[in-house]
Design an enzyme around this catalytic site. Sequence first.
Site, PDB file in Angstrom:
ATOM      1  NE  ARG A  39     -17.286  -9.645  20.932  1.00  0.00           N
ATOM      2  CZ  ARG A  39     -16.382 -10.579  20.769  1.00  0.00           C
ATOM      3  NH1 ARG A  39     -16.115 -11.048  19.561  1.00  0.00           N
ATOM      4  NH2 ARG A  39     -15.703 -11.049  21.802  1.00  0.00           N
ATOM      5  CE  LYS A 207      -6.533 -25.500  23.000  1.00  0.00           C
ATOM      6  NZ  LYS A 207      -5.685 -24.576  22.226  1.00  0.00           N
TER       7      LYS A 207
HETATM    8  P1  ADP Z   1     -15.954 -19.000  25.582  1.00  0.00           P
HETATM    9  O1  ADP Z   1     -15.908 -18.553  24.149  1.00  0.00           O
HETATM   10  O2  ADP Z   1     -17.233 -18.624  26.252  1.00  0.00           O
HETATM   11  O3  ADP Z   1     -14.730 -18.588  26.352  1.00  0.00           O
HETATM   12  P2  ADP Z   1     -14.864 -21.588  24.912  1.00  0.00           P
HETATM   13  O4  ADP Z   1     -14.503 -21.060  23.559  1.00  0.00           O
HETATM   14  O5  ADP Z   1     -13.796 -21.898  25.856  1.00  0.00           O
HETATM   15  O6  ADP Z   1     -15.952 -20.605  25.578  1.00  0.00           O
HETATM   16  O7  ADP Z   1     -15.667 -22.959  24.746  1.00  0.00           O
HETATM   17  C1  ADP Z   1     -16.871 -23.046  24.050  1.00  0.00           C
HETATM   18  C2  ADP Z   1     -17.020 -24.404  23.400  1.00  0.00           C
HETATM   19  O8  ADP Z   1     -16.797 -25.441  24.338  1.00  0.00           O
HETATM   20  C3  ADP Z   1     -18.418 -24.613  22.863  1.00  0.00           C
HETATM   21  O9  ADP Z   1     -18.368 -24.653  21.455  1.00  0.00           O
HETATM   22  C4  ADP Z   1     -18.843 -25.959  23.446  1.00  0.00           C
HETATM   23  O10 ADP Z   1     -19.473 -26.814  22.500  1.00  0.00           O
HETATM   24  C5  ADP Z   1     -17.528 -26.561  23.895  1.00  0.00           C
HETATM   25  N1  ADP Z   1     -17.686 -27.556  24.954  1.00  0.00           N
HETATM   26  C6  ADP Z   1     -18.267 -27.386  26.150  1.00  0.00           C
HETATM   27  N2  ADP Z   1     -18.277 -28.534  26.855  1.00  0.00           N
HETATM   28  C7  ADP Z   1     -17.670 -29.460  26.071  1.00  0.00           C
HETATM   29  C8  ADP Z   1     -17.353 -30.855  26.227  1.00  0.00           C
HETATM   30  N3  ADP Z   1     -17.688 -31.513  27.336  1.00  0.00           N
HETATM   31  N4  ADP Z   1     -16.725 -31.467  25.220  1.00  0.00           N
HETATM   32  C9  ADP Z   1     -16.389 -30.793  24.093  1.00  0.00           C
HETATM   33  N5  ADP Z   1     -16.644 -29.494  23.883  1.00  0.00           N
HETATM   34  C10 ADP Z   1     -17.280 -28.831  24.852  1.00  0.00           C
END
Ligand code: ADP
Length: 408
Positions: A39, A207
């Site tokens: 960023r 989420k």
């Molecule tokens: P972004 O910031 O790209 O929008 P998110 O914040 O929604 O992504 O999600 C990122 C997090 O989701 C990561 O820290 C990752 O570890 C977690 N994650 C991905 N798959 C799983 C899973 N199966 N169980 C728990 N956490 C997960």
Amino acid sequence: MSSHTLDELLAAGVSGRHVLVRSDLNVPLDGSTVTDDGRVRASLPVLTKLAEAGAKVIVMAHLGRPKGTVDPKYSIAPAAARLGELADFDVTVASDVVGPSAREAAASLADGAVLVLENVRYDARETSKVDAEREQFARELAELTGENGAYVNDAFGAVHRKHASVYDIAALLPSYQGDLVATEVNVLKTLTEAPKRPYVVVLGGSKVSDKLAVIDNLLGKADHLLIGGGMAFTFLKAQGYAIGGSLLEEDQIDTCTEYLSRAKELGCDIIVPSDVVVAEKFGADAAHEVLAADKIEEASFGSSGLGLDIGPKTAELFASYITSANTVFWNGPMGVFEIPAFAEGTRTVARALADSEAFSVVGGGDSAAAVRSLGFADDDFGHISTGGGASLEYLEGKTLPGVAALER
Ligand code: ADP
Ligand code: MG
């Protein structure tokens, strides 16, 4: 309606003028070390243009969520220091936002120099729900520019927020859209207005509820919706599978069921994992196995395992959809990529995207961090968005307050 561009401001002349720029310097930190400076790098071009044209540049930015109080943990200083290392112009940092330090530094700022104000969220008025409080804070920020000031919003990562430095201030100064915001909005327009088909959307992350609204909007637009990450398990549950101790948002099951049936009617494929990597517990040293999505509770270590990544078959299937796509939007890692044992799904998807000729957009803070930490370069992808929340809200069809404010 359209907004005034940065080039219009430069053409009007900025030499010797104070220009207040809202940048996005919200970088991840480890102590005071910037762990991903994406960023900061993305903010550099606009600041450089203004500094080279002789403007006295005042940068407003936030870092994390200090909740309206001064908390050194959220100081902008490490991000500003990184900016100083990357920049050809002088960077100084004020020790407050609109206090004596900011006012003195702004008044004595040299032409072509850049002053970074402390974290704007140190002041509770920045994010206040009370219009008058935000407006008063915006006035104090605008006053830093003296006579003949201007405002540039280049903080795409914050344009979905109705905050003083993003929204209210645009009513007080001649306002312009920064190049980064312009680029991001153009990319998203391409995705929503005329995506070349097949259009594949890959969603993951932790989420479901964060991303449900975007699924709602994309059902009628994307050809294939690939669901991985933690959110996949609520979909698997909605299909009647037992998911052990995997992430579940109980209250979203019905919505997932509804999406699955509406997708069929609309001719959009929702593809959920057919195999997953199941771990005995959350951790780098956890025992783990690849299991079919309907056998998650049959792991050798018991029935309460956690699905922490999509399995290799699913990853290959997702990769093949990506390979044959002409447009791809990806938000949210496929698994817990921070732990090597659960990073393969994300890596396979990232590689397919890097190798593809499709117009590709990666959105989301963790998604961008994931592809960088797995060793991919930014230019392996069509566009890495600096704003996860902002890009999702745009794709949901919402108006972005920070973009709309410039169009007044
Ligand atoms: P972004 O910031 O790209 O929008 P998110 O914040 O929604 O992504 O999600 C990122 C997090 O989701 C990561 O820290 C990752 O570890 C977690 N994650 C991905 N798959 C799983 C899973 N199966 N169980 C728990 N956490 C997960
Ligand atoms: Mg995130």
